[in-house]
Design an enzyme around this catalytic site. Structure first.
Site, PDB file in Angstrom:
ATOM      1  CE1 TYR A 147      -3.093   3.062   0.690  1.00  0.00           C
ATOM      2  CE2 TYR A 147      -2.581   2.864   3.024  1.00  0.00           C
ATOM      3  CZ  TYR A 147      -3.194   3.536   1.985  1.00  0.00           C
ATOM      4  OH  TYR A 147      -3.912   4.673   2.237  1.00  0.00           O
ATOM      5  CG  PHE A 192       7.806   1.060   2.014  1.00  0.00           C
ATOM      6  CD1 PHE A 192       7.204   2.076   2.728  1.00  0.00           C
ATOM      7  CD2 PHE A 192       8.567   1.396   0.906  1.00  0.00           C
ATOM      8  CE1 PHE A 192       7.353   3.404   2.357  1.00  0.00           C
ATOM      9  CE2 PHE A 192       8.728   2.717   0.515  1.00  0.00           C
ATOM     10  CZ  PHE A 192       8.111   3.726   1.245  1.00  0.00           C
ATOM     11  CB  ALA A 193       9.114  -5.622   3.081  1.00  0.00           C
ATOM     12  CB  SER A 253       2.167  -3.875   9.637  1.00  0.00           C
ATOM     13  OG  SER A 253       1.254  -4.132   8.588  1.00  0.00           O
ATOM     14  CG  ASN A 272       7.945 -12.203   8.173  1.00  0.00           C
ATOM     15  OD1 ASN A 272       8.668 -13.159   7.916  1.00  0.00           O
ATOM     16  ND2 ASN A 272       6.639 -12.253   8.027  1.00  0.00           N
ATOM     17  CE1 TYR A 316       4.544  -3.140  12.529  1.00  0.00           C
ATOM     18  CE2 TYR A 316       3.143  -1.773  13.906  1.00  0.00           C
ATOM     19  CZ  TYR A 316       3.873  -1.956  12.756  1.00  0.00           C
ATOM     20  OH  TYR A 316       3.939  -0.955  11.813  1.00  0.00           O
ATOM     21  CE  LYS A 360       7.647  -1.731  10.892  1.00  0.00           C
ATOM     22  NZ  LYS A 360       8.078  -1.389   9.532  1.00  0.00           N
ATOM     23  CB  ALA A 367     -17.793  -1.831  16.038  1.00  0.00           C
ATOM     24  CG  PHE A 379     -14.160  -1.052  19.506  1.00  0.00           C
ATOM     25  CD1 PHE A 379     -14.715  -2.247  19.920  1.00  0.00           C
ATOM     26  CD2 PHE A 379     -13.835  -0.893  18.163  1.00  0.00           C
ATOM     27  CE1 PHE A 379     -14.934  -3.283  19.020  1.00  0.00           C
ATOM     28  CE2 PHE A 379     -14.041  -1.918  17.258  1.00  0.00           C
ATOM     29  CZ  PHE A 379     -14.601  -3.121  17.685  1.00  0.00           C
TER      30      PHE A 379
END
Length: 324
Positions: free
Chosen positions: A10, A71-72, A75, A90, A139, A143, A204, A206
């Site tokens: 994206y 960018f890979a 996520s 990854n 995640y 990073k 929804a 939250f």
């Protein structure tokens, strides 16, 4: 020549769309979440994995690479909690392979698409680059580990890098040819638009009892083309030796509430959403917004898209797309 890792995804594809006007481009992507149809026909595309060191060596031996933009990454926060091995493999191990190969081939310019998830849940409404990093999920931790590697490799091997931290990329390219397509979809704006297209029954919210003006969470949204341009400006600064190594936040400085985002989608589509109130999700802060003052001052980056234009471009993409 510029190597873009994850350039069929994206954000990566939007960056490539801007970059091809200035540079020759090679994209390496395993298409696990990317789509080759998002790439311009003038782009050299190689399907493959960062874990394939032989392939990396072949690419760096064959092409005169000046810089790498990465960018890979996996996520999805929830998935990272359930399957941390995937995220450390990854996001950390594969990036180590890439950096090791770059250094071996004398390529010293690197731009890393990081995340504001490295901050965790900060005790401030407006996040700046010196805000303490304390990620709360694999995640964000993966990073941040890469950021630590970059700092060490810069000191020891002369690597010049830019780290870009941001929250929510949104919108689509103004040409309507490329946009946001995830499976499963977890981002608020495309979820709302899918609902307004009749693909989801409800939306929804939250929690509506947060200490914000309308009671719903406030989050930072940046148009994907603005993000792409921030990467491009950073790349040019590195290539011109105007930067050594820096970390920049990319944010709109104010944020938008969930209700504001829903209303913007309703206005752009002339459709009314069916909203269901749910309980708060554990760990959701009331407000997460990043300041981009540092990159504005140092590199002159200024986001051009507001919430209305973000949603308008996203709607143009979603309402006309062909799913593949």
């Amino acid at each position: 020549m510029i190597l873009v890792i994850g350039g069929a995804g994206y954000i990566g594809s939007h960056f490539v769309e801007e970059l091809i006007n200035e540079q020759d481009v090679i994209v390496l992507d395993n298409l696990s979440t990317g789509h080759s149809y998002l790439l311009n026909e003038n782009v050299k595309f190689i399907e493959g994995n960062l874990g394939d060191i032989d392939l990396l060596n072949e690419i760096f031996s064959t092409y005169q690479i000046e810089a790498v933009i990465h960018f890979a990454a996996s996520s999805l926060v929830g998935e990272s909690v359930i399957n941390p091995i995937k995220y450390y493999e990854n996001n950390v191990s594969a990036t180590f392979n890439l950096l090791q190969t770059m250094i071996a081939h004398g390529v010293k310019n690197f731009i890393f698409s990081s995340t504001a998830a490295t901050y965790g849940i900060p005790n401030t409404d407006l996040i700046i680059e010196s805000t303490a990093t304390s990620p709360i999920n694999p995640y964000g931790k993966s990073k941040l580990m890469v950021e630590w590697m970059l700092e060490d490799f810069s000191k020891s091997y002369g690597l010049s890098y830019v780290v870009l931290r941001y929250f929510n990329a949104a919108g689509a390219h103004k040409n309507g040819r490329i946009g946001e397509s995830h499976s499963p979809e977890t981002h608020l704006i495309p979820i709302i638009l899918e609902h307004l297209l009749g693909e989801r029954e409800t939306i929804a919210i939250f929690g509506n009892d947060y200490p914000t003006e309308d009671g719903t969470c406030i989050r930072d949204y940046i148009h994907v083309t603005d993000l792409a341009n921030a990467h491009l400006i950073s790349l040019n600064a590195l290539l011109k030796n105007e930067l050594e190594s820096e970390i920049f936040n990319l944010g709109n400085g104010a944020g938008y509430s969930v209700i504001e985002v829903i209303k913007a989608c309703e206005e752009a589509t002339s459709k009314k959403a069916t909203v269901v109130m749910e309980n708060r999700r554990e760990g959701d802060p009331a407000k997460l917004v990043a300041s981009s003052e540092k990159i504005r001052t140092m590199l002159g980056w200024t986001p051009k898209y507001n919430l209305s234009s973000i949603v308008e471009t996203a709607w143009k993409w979603h309402s006309s797309r062909i799913k593949t």
